[in-house]
Every structure is written in structure tokens, then in C-alpha cells.
Design a protein around this motif. Structure first.
Motif, PDB file in Angstrom:
ATOM      1  N   SER A   2     -64.470 -37.144   0.733  1.00 37.84           N
ATOM      2  CA  SER A   2     -64.015 -36.257   1.746  1.00 37.84           C
ATOM      3  C   SER A   2     -65.114 -35.657   2.241  1.00 37.84           C
ATOM      4  O   SER A   2     -65.985 -35.117   1.664  1.00 37.84           O
ATOM      5  CB  SER A   2     -63.124 -35.253   0.985  1.00 37.84           C
ATOM      6  N   ARG A  56     -63.922 -35.277  -7.542  1.00 40.00           N
ATOM      7  CA  ARG A  56     -62.534 -35.614  -7.701  1.00 40.00           C
ATOM      8  C   ARG A  56     -62.653 -36.948  -8.692  1.00 40.00           C
ATOM      9  O   ARG A  56     -63.603 -37.599  -8.881  1.00 40.00           O
ATOM     10  CB  ARG A  56     -61.947 -35.793  -6.646  1.00 40.00           C
ATOM     11  N   SER A  58     -60.557 -39.755  -8.789  1.00 40.59           N
ATOM     12  CA  SER A  58     -60.533 -41.133  -7.843  1.00 40.59           C
ATOM     13  C   SER A  58     -60.146 -40.813  -6.505  1.00 40.59           C
ATOM     14  O   SER A  58     -60.364 -39.714  -5.833  1.00 40.59           O
ATOM     15  CB  SER A  58     -58.780 -41.388  -8.403  1.00 40.59           C
ATOM     16  N   ASP A  59     -60.087 -41.874  -5.862  1.00 43.51           N
ATOM     17  CA  ASP A  59     -59.997 -41.979  -4.308  1.00 43.51           C
ATOM     18  C   ASP A  59     -58.443 -41.941  -3.717  1.00 43.51           C
ATOM     19  O   ASP A  59     -58.243 -42.561  -2.739  1.00 43.51           O
ATOM     20  CB  ASP A  59     -60.730 -43.113  -3.804  1.00 43.51           C
ATOM     21  N   ASN A  60     -57.480 -41.463  -4.655  1.00 43.51           N
ATOM     22  CA  ASN A  60     -55.863 -41.564  -4.156  1.00 43.51           C
ATOM     23  C   ASN A  60     -56.160 -40.559  -3.183  1.00 43.51           C
ATOM     24  O   ASN A  60     -56.856 -39.499  -3.139  1.00 43.51           O
ATOM     25  CB  ASN A  60     -54.955 -41.840  -5.281  1.00 43.51           C
ATOM     26  N   LYS A  61     -54.748 -40.518  -2.447  1.00 46.77           N
ATOM     27  CA  LYS A  61     -54.675 -39.588  -1.277  1.00 46.77           C
ATOM     28  C   LYS A  61     -54.328 -38.324  -1.587  1.00 46.77           C
ATOM     29  O   LYS A  61     -55.002 -37.163  -1.033  1.00 46.77           O
ATOM     30  CB  LYS A  61     -53.323 -40.113  -0.378  1.00 46.77           C
ATOM     31  N   ARG A  62     -53.714 -37.867  -2.840  1.00 46.55           N
ATOM     32  CA  ARG A  62     -53.759 -36.470  -3.302  1.00 46.55           C
ATOM     33  C   ARG A  62     -54.924 -36.075  -3.712  1.00 46.55           C
ATOM     34  O   ARG A  62     -55.412 -34.900  -3.538  1.00 46.55           O
ATOM     35  CB  ARG A  62     -52.396 -36.646  -4.319  1.00 46.55           C
ATOM     36  N   ASP A  63     -55.766 -36.831  -4.448  1.00 45.31           N
ATOM     37  CA  ASP A  63     -57.036 -36.259  -4.884  1.00 45.31           C
ATOM     38  C   ASP A  63     -58.109 -35.838  -3.687  1.00 45.31           C
ATOM     39  O   ASP A  63     -58.717 -34.904  -3.873  1.00 45.31           O
ATOM     40  CB  ASP A  63     -57.788 -37.215  -5.840  1.00 45.31           C
ATOM     41  N   LYS A  64     -57.990 -36.700  -2.774  1.00 42.03           N
ATOM     42  CA  LYS A  64     -58.993 -36.617  -1.751  1.00 42.03           C
ATOM     43  C   LYS A  64     -58.365 -34.961  -0.788  1.00 42.03           C
ATOM     44  O   LYS A  64     -59.354 -34.579  -0.638  1.00 42.03           O
ATOM     45  CB  LYS A  64     -58.674 -37.744  -0.691  1.00 42.03           C
ATOM     46  N   SER A  65     -57.096 -35.080  -0.783  1.00 46.77           N
ATOM     47  CA  SER A  65     -56.601 -33.910  -0.073  1.00 46.77           C
ATOM     48  C   SER A  65     -56.907 -32.334  -0.838  1.00 46.77           C
ATOM     49  O   SER A  65     -57.255 -31.610  -0.525  1.00 46.77           O
ATOM     50  CB  SER A  65     -54.987 -33.823   0.502  1.00 46.77           C
ATOM     51  N   HIS A  67     -59.321 -32.333  -2.895  1.00 45.13           N
ATOM     52  CA  HIS A  67     -60.741 -32.055  -3.281  1.00 45.13           C
ATOM     53  C   HIS A  67     -61.222 -31.204  -1.855  1.00 45.13           C
ATOM     54  O   HIS A  67     -62.051 -30.275  -2.076  1.00 45.13           O
ATOM     55  CB  HIS A  67     -61.450 -33.395  -3.092  1.00 45.13           C
TER      56      HIS A  67
END
Length: 186
Positions: A2, A56, A58-65, A67
Motif C-alpha cells: 500500500s 500486514r 498478506s496481500d489480500n484486499k482486506r489486509d491492504k485496505s 494497512h
């Protein structure tokens, strides 16, 4: 990674950050006050060399957001307890008045039959500047950026700027696009 989340947060002198591992509540203490915020347990915080890093798992969508979100919230907390935030509102219109009564109350005369008395939360202080020949200015200051924006928008909602003459309450520097209005037929 991110773009917001990977930025590090500089911790100024006098600011202290603690995280309670059980409840995942981060407390930021500084010279102006103390703020608390829940942080997702999957986001980890590391303090080194006077900077706060968020990572974070992992690089899944929820973790990115999450972060980017928690990095922005924690940065706002650090800036708030060290410097504070301020919003300025202009009251534009003939006969419109704004007057601070103490640190936490505002008396607004906006063309309605009665004046509006607005009580602010204890975290927000209010001042007014009334100079002859100029529009009154309302200055709101707080350490909590989110609460400050919410309250400033509430004050603005009492008389939003109208598009024909531009009268109402607006943020300082806000541009109000004006409409032409009616024109005579001949």
C-alpha cells in the motif's frame, strides 16, 4: 504494498505510543492530550529509530485496505497530540453573526427567527473573529481530526452556501459556484 501503509510515521519528541495486546487499543500521548484507537490485530506495529512502521501479514484486499487505513488514523493521532488541528469557517451574508460564548459554545445569527446556540464537545474549542467590514470567522481547534471535521460540517449545515448570492457558512477558501439567476425577457 500500500502506498499509504508503507509510509513510516515520524514520532516527534514528547509523543508516546503504546499498544494493549489484549484489546488491540493503541494509545497516543503527547503534549496536547491523549487519543485512543482500535487497530486490527492482523496489523503489526514496530517502533524503531523514532519512527512507527505498520506491516500486514498478506496481500489480500482486506489486509491492504486495513494497512492504509490504520496508518492514516495513527498518523492523524500523532499529529493531533503534537500540533493539533484547526478548521476555519466564514459566515457570509448581510446581518449574519457568529459569537463564541466561552470555549465550548457558539451563538449563530443566520437569518432565522431565533439565534442558534451550538454546544461543542469538550475536546473542541471555538473562537470567533469579528472585524468591522469583514465576514465573521469561526475557528475550531481540536486534537481529534475526525471529530473536528464532523462538528465543522454540522455547523456548516445550519446555513449552507446558496448558489445565487453565495450567502451562508463555508469553509475558508471553499469555492462556491454561482448560478446566473433569472433574467428579464426584454
Amino acid at each position: 504494498m500500500s502506498r499509504i501503509g508503507k509510509l513510516q510515521i515520524a514520532i516527534p519528541a514528547g509523543v508516546e505510543i503504546k499498544r494493549d495486546e489484549k484489546s488491540n487499543i493503541v494509545t497516543v500521548k503527547g503534549p496536547k492530550g491523549e487519543l485512543t484507537q482500535y487497530v486490527d490485530p492482523r496489523i503489526s506495529l514496530n517502533i524503531e529509530d523514532g519512527h512507527l512502521h505498520l506491516t500486514r501479514p498478506s496481500d489480500n484486499k482486506r489486509d491492504k485496505s486495513m494497512h492504509g487505513l490504520y496508518r492514516a488514523l495513527l498518523n492523524n493521532m500523532v499529529v493531533g497530540v503534537s500540533e493539533g488541528f484547526q478548521k476555519k469557517l466564514e459566515v457570509i451574508g448581510v446581518g449574519y453573526k457568529a459569537e463564541a460564548k466561552g470555549d465550548h459554545q457558539l451563538d449563530l445569527g443566520l437569518g432565522y427567527s431565533h439565534n442558534i446556540l451550538f454546544d461543542f464537545p469538550k475536546e473542541i474549542t471555538v473562537q470567533t473573529i469579528n472585524e468591522k467590514g469583514k465576514s465573521p470567522i469561526i475557528i475550531l481547534s481540536s486534537i481529534d481530526k475526525q471529530l473536528l471535521g464532523q462538528v465543522a460540517t454540522k455547523v456548516r449545515s445550519y446555513r449552507k452556501p446558496e448558489p445565487y448570492k453565495g450567502k451562508g457558512i463555508r469553509f475558508e477558501g471553499e469555492y462556491v459556484r454561482k448560478k446566473a439567476g433569472k433574467s428579464a425577457e426584454k
